[in-house]
Design a protein around this motif. Structure first.
Motif, short mmCIF file in Angstrom:
data_model
loop_
_atom_site.label_atom_id
_atom_site.label_comp_id
_atom_site.label_asym_id
_atom_site.label_seq_id
_atom_site.Cartn_x
_atom_site.Cartn_y
_atom_site.Cartn_z
N SER A 31 42.18 152.79 44.76
CA SER A 31 43.57 152.66 45.18
C SER A 31 44.41 152.37 43.94
O SER A 31 43.92 151.87 42.94
CB SER A 31 43.74 151.55 46.21
N ALA A 32 45.68 152.68 44.04
CA ALA A 32 46.62 152.41 42.96
C ALA A 32 47.80 151.67 43.55
O ALA A 32 48.47 152.16 44.46
CB ALA A 32 47.07 153.70 42.30
N ASP A 33 48.06 150.47 43.09
CA ASP A 33 49.17 149.62 43.57
C ASP A 33 49.10 149.42 45.09
O ASP A 33 50.11 149.43 45.77
CB ASP A 33 50.52 150.21 43.19
N GLY A 34 47.91 149.25 45.63
CA GLY A 34 47.73 148.99 47.04
C GLY A 34 47.76 150.23 47.92
O GLY A 34 47.60 150.14 49.12
N ILE A 35 47.96 151.40 47.34
CA ILE A 35 47.99 152.65 48.11
C ILE A 35 46.62 153.30 47.97
O ILE A 35 46.19 153.64 46.88
CB ILE A 35 49.09 153.59 47.59
N GLU A 36 45.96 153.45 49.12
CA GLU A 36 44.63 154.04 49.12
C GLU A 36 44.71 155.50 49.53
O GLU A 36 45.33 155.84 50.53
CB GLU A 36 43.75 153.27 50.11
N LEU A 37 44.12 156.37 48.74
CA LEU A 37 44.14 157.79 49.06
C LEU A 37 43.02 158.12 50.03
O LEU A 37 41.96 157.49 50.02
CB LEU A 37 43.98 158.62 47.79
N PHE A 38 43.23 159.11 50.91
CA PHE A 38 42.22 159.50 51.87
C PHE A 38 41.22 160.43 51.23
O PHE A 38 41.49 161.06 50.20
CB PHE A 38 42.87 160.14 53.10
N LEU A 39 40.07 160.53 51.85
CA LEU A 39 39.03 161.41 51.35
C LEU A 39 39.34 162.85 51.73
O LEU A 39 39.55 163.16 52.90
CB LEU A 39 37.67 161.01 51.93
N MET A 40 39.34 163.73 50.78
CA MET A 40 39.63 165.13 51.05
C MET A 40 38.51 165.76 51.88
O MET A 40 38.75 166.70 52.62
CB MET A 40 39.79 165.90 49.74
#
Length: 75
Positions: A31-40
């Motif tokens: 995650s970056a700055d609390g934003i978690e990216l979803f798995l493609m």
């Protein structure tokens, strides 16, 4: 995303591993700055048949009004 974070923050692999693993060596979700990216991988991909010229558009829907049937207001 790992490569992007390495370039953005000028981290080495050692820094990435130190930040995103716990004491047991298990990886945390990135995650970056609390934003978690979803798995493609978890995103479903649906394919559709190519329709080409059969896709409706506003210019071909009304066949009654063509250049021949519309009278110009200027004479």
């Amino acid at each position: 995303m790992t490569n992007w974070l390495m370039v953005l923050h000028r981290w080495r692999w050692k820094d990435v591993r130190r930040r995103f693993t716990d004491r047991n060596g298990r990886w945390h979700k990135l995650s970056a700055d609390g934003i978690e990216l979803f798995l493609m991988v978890s995103t479903a991909v649906t394919r559709y048949r190519y329709r080409g010229n059969t896709i409706p558009n506003p210019w071909t829907l009304n066949h009654a009004r063509t250049a021949e049937t519309v009278e110009s207001p200027v004479r």
